[in-house]
Write a protein that holds these residues in place. Structure first.
Motif, PDB file in Angstrom:
ATOM      1  N   SER A  19      -5.606  -0.225  -9.076  1.00  0.00           N
ATOM      2  CA  SER A  19      -4.442   0.846  -8.918  1.00  0.00           C
ATOM      3  C   SER A  19      -3.270   0.038  -8.686  1.00  0.00           C
ATOM      4  O   SER A  19      -3.099  -1.014  -8.053  1.00  0.00           O
ATOM      5  CB  SER A  19      -4.734   1.916  -7.881  1.00  0.00           C
ATOM      6  OG  SER A  19      -4.762   1.188  -6.790  1.00  0.00           O
ATOM      7  N   ASP A  20      -2.123   0.739  -8.849  1.00  0.00           N
ATOM      8  CA  ASP A  20      -0.715   0.298  -8.273  1.00  0.00           C
ATOM      9  C   ASP A  20      -0.512   0.080  -7.012  1.00  0.00           C
ATOM     10  O   ASP A  20      -0.119  -0.826  -6.653  1.00  0.00           O
ATOM     11  CB  ASP A  20       0.315   1.450  -8.914  1.00  0.00           C
ATOM     12  CG  ASP A  20       0.499   1.363 -10.482  1.00  0.00           C
ATOM     13  OD1 ASP A  20      -0.021   0.473 -11.300  1.00  0.00           O
ATOM     14  OD2 ASP A  20       1.211   2.362 -10.852  1.00  0.00           O
ATOM     15  N   THR A  21      -1.326   0.894  -6.197  1.00  0.00           N
ATOM     16  CA  THR A  21      -1.206   0.994  -4.987  1.00  0.00           C
ATOM     17  C   THR A  21      -2.058  -0.041  -4.189  1.00  0.00           C
ATOM     18  O   THR A  21      -1.404  -0.984  -3.229  1.00  0.00           O
ATOM     19  CB  THR A  21      -1.880   2.290  -4.165  1.00  0.00           C
ATOM     20  OG1 THR A  21      -1.215   3.346  -4.749  1.00  0.00           O
ATOM     21  CG2 THR A  21      -1.761   2.297  -2.706  1.00  0.00           C
ATOM     22  N   THR A  22      -3.006  -0.679  -5.005  1.00  0.00           N
ATOM     23  CA  THR A  22      -3.891  -1.872  -4.616  1.00  0.00           C
ATOM     24  C   THR A  22      -3.120  -2.977  -4.672  1.00  0.00           C
ATOM     25  O   THR A  22      -3.003  -3.820  -3.923  1.00  0.00           O
ATOM     26  CB  THR A  22      -5.115  -1.838  -5.346  1.00  0.00           C
ATOM     27  OG1 THR A  22      -6.058  -0.767  -4.862  1.00  0.00           O
ATOM     28  CG2 THR A  22      -6.085  -3.242  -4.931  1.00  0.00           C
ATOM     29  N   VAL A  23      -2.303  -3.030  -6.061  1.00  0.00           N
ATOM     30  CA  VAL A  23      -1.446  -4.111  -6.273  1.00  0.00           C
ATOM     31  C   VAL A  23      -0.197  -4.243  -5.420  1.00  0.00           C
ATOM     32  O   VAL A  23      -0.060  -5.337  -4.772  1.00  0.00           O
ATOM     33  CB  VAL A  23      -1.028  -4.176  -7.742  1.00  0.00           C
ATOM     34  CG1 VAL A  23       0.213  -5.086  -7.972  1.00  0.00           C
ATOM     35  CG2 VAL A  23      -2.162  -4.341  -8.654  1.00  0.00           C
ATOM     36  N   GLU A  24       0.256  -3.259  -5.108  1.00  0.00           N
ATOM     37  CA  GLU A  24       1.250  -3.151  -4.264  1.00  0.00           C
ATOM     38  C   GLU A  24       0.898  -3.454  -2.690  1.00  0.00           C
ATOM     39  O   GLU A  24       1.695  -4.411  -1.890  1.00  0.00           O
ATOM     40  CB  GLU A  24       1.994  -1.987  -4.161  1.00  0.00           C
ATOM     41  CG  GLU A  24       3.103  -1.888  -3.188  1.00  0.00           C
ATOM     42  CD  GLU A  24       4.116  -0.439  -3.589  1.00  0.00           C
ATOM     43  OE1 GLU A  24       4.867  -0.377  -2.383  1.00  0.00           O
ATOM     44  OE2 GLU A  24       3.805   0.411  -4.170  1.00  0.00           O
ATOM     45  N   ALA A  25      -0.238  -3.285  -2.339  1.00  0.00           N
ATOM     46  CA  ALA A  25      -0.812  -3.485  -1.019  1.00  0.00           C
ATOM     47  C   ALA A  25      -1.092  -5.113  -0.804  1.00  0.00           C
ATOM     48  O   ALA A  25      -0.958  -5.810   0.029  1.00  0.00           O
ATOM     49  CB  ALA A  25      -2.053  -2.687  -0.798  1.00  0.00           C
ATOM     50  N   LEU A  26      -1.670  -5.413  -1.854  1.00  0.00           N
ATOM     51  CA  LEU A  26      -2.075  -7.158  -1.911  1.00  0.00           C
ATOM     52  C   LEU A  26      -0.626  -7.845  -1.866  1.00  0.00           C
ATOM     53  O   LEU A  26      -0.656  -8.895  -1.356  1.00  0.00           O
ATOM     54  CB  LEU A  26      -2.874  -7.259  -3.002  1.00  0.00           C
ATOM     55  CG  LEU A  26      -4.585  -6.667  -2.911  1.00  0.00           C
ATOM     56  CD1 LEU A  26      -5.024  -7.041  -4.124  1.00  0.00           C
ATOM     57  CD2 LEU A  26      -4.997  -7.406  -1.768  1.00  0.00           C
ATOM     58  N   GLY A  27       0.399  -7.241  -2.760  1.00  0.00           N
ATOM     59  CA  GLY A  27       1.624  -8.158  -2.555  1.00  0.00           C
ATOM     60  C   GLY A  27       2.047  -7.930  -1.420  1.00  0.00           C
ATOM     61  O   GLY A  27       2.568  -8.972  -0.876  1.00  0.00           O
ATOM     62  N   SER A  28       2.032  -6.901  -0.494  1.00  0.00           N
ATOM     63  CA  SER A  28       2.577  -7.015   0.810  1.00  0.00           C
ATOM     64  C   SER A  28       1.923  -7.793   1.724  1.00  0.00           C
ATOM     65  O   SER A  28       2.288  -8.548   2.487  1.00  0.00           O
ATOM     66  CB  SER A  28       2.632  -5.509   1.214  1.00  0.00           C
ATOM     67  OG  SER A  28       3.161  -5.319   2.578  1.00  0.00           O
ATOM     68  N   LEU A  29       0.751  -7.940   1.588  1.00  0.00           N
ATOM     69  CA  LEU A  29      -0.173  -8.972   2.254  1.00  0.00           C
ATOM     70  C   LEU A  29       0.102 -10.152   2.129  1.00  0.00           C
ATOM     71  O   LEU A  29       0.156 -10.998   3.050  1.00  0.00           O
ATOM     72  CB  LEU A  29      -1.678  -8.517   2.029  1.00  0.00           C
ATOM     73  CG  LEU A  29      -2.696  -9.543   2.904  1.00  0.00           C
ATOM     74  CD1 LEU A  29      -2.889  -8.888   4.246  1.00  0.00           C
ATOM     75  CD2 LEU A  29      -4.006  -9.160   2.313  1.00  0.00           C
ATOM     76  N   SER A  30       0.381 -10.451   0.728  1.00  0.00           N
ATOM     77  CA  SER A  30       0.682 -11.964   0.428  1.00  0.00           C
ATOM     78  C   SER A  30       2.076 -12.287   0.943  1.00  0.00           C
ATOM     79  O   SER A  30       2.461 -13.337   1.511  1.00  0.00           O
ATOM     80  CB  SER A  30       0.646 -12.259  -0.966  1.00  0.00           C
ATOM     81  OG  SER A  30      -0.560 -12.188  -1.530  1.00  0.00           O
ATOM     82  N   LYS A  31       2.949 -11.274   0.892  1.00  0.00           N
ATOM     83  CA  LYS A  31       4.374 -11.396   1.435  1.00  0.00           C
ATOM     84  C   LYS A  31       4.285 -11.705   2.858  1.00  0.00           C
ATOM     85  O   LYS A  31       5.011 -12.643   3.442  1.00  0.00           O
ATOM     86  CB  LYS A  31       5.253 -10.205   1.082  1.00  0.00           C
ATOM     87  CG  LYS A  31       6.748 -10.430   1.451  1.00  0.00           C
ATOM     88  CD  LYS A  31       7.596  -9.487   1.244  1.00  0.00           C
ATOM     89  CE  LYS A  31       8.797  -9.380   1.649  1.00  0.00           C
ATOM     90  NZ  LYS A  31       9.658  -8.311   1.492  1.00  0.00           N
TER      91      LYS A  31
END
Length: 153
Positions: A19-31
């Motif tokens: 999902s978009d939310t999972t991609v965004e969450a992992l992006g936030s984790l990486s940031k």
């Protein structure tokens, strides 16, 4: 040219069903991890600068002695030279504790989350942002570094 020929490589495309939310969450984790990488760099700078200052004290002590100020040379040598920066710790010990206690577990957790949730694919959020912002066909907006659509220089 279709997106799979000109778009992101396989490792930068989201797996089926993510999902978009999972991609965004992992992006936030990486940031957050990237910010931690920067903090760690500052910690190493602190370590090196403090070490350099401590080594420069040898020169200060020598010059104080040469200038006839033995009492001040003794005081610098006894009170500051080799002093702990926090109780019981030189800076190398702070770096080691930070790495062991915070940085390495954070890095491991991020890697495990990527492996579990998106088949280990990194930077999906950024790859999708790049794809949304680039001009397909423009030589300086190629999707990949493999020369696909990129201008030869």
């Amino acid at each position: 040219m279709n997106q799979h020929q000109d778009g992101p490589d396989h490792d930068h495309r989201r797996p089926e069903g993510v999902s978009d939310t999972t991609v965004e969450a992992l992006g936030s984790l990486s940031k957050a991890l990237e910010t931690t990488e920067r903090a760690r760099g500052h910690l190493y700078a602190f370590h090196q600068l403090t070490g350099s200052a401590d080594l420069e004290l040898d020169r200060a002590v020598r010059l104080l002695r040469e200038g006839g100020h033995d009492a001040w040379a003794d005081r610098v040598q006894q009170e500051i030279l080799g002093r702990n920066v926090i109780p019981g710790h030189w800076t190398f010990q702070i770096v080691e504790a930070y790495n062991r206690t915070y940085y390495e577990p954070f890095k491991d957790l991020e890697r495990l989350a990527l492996a579990d949730l998106v088949d280990g694919r990194d930077h999906l959020y950024e790859a999708e942002m790049k794809e949304a912002r680039r001009t397909v066909g423009h030589p300086d907006h190629s999707a990949r570094p493999d020369g696909n659509g990129s201008r030869q220089r």
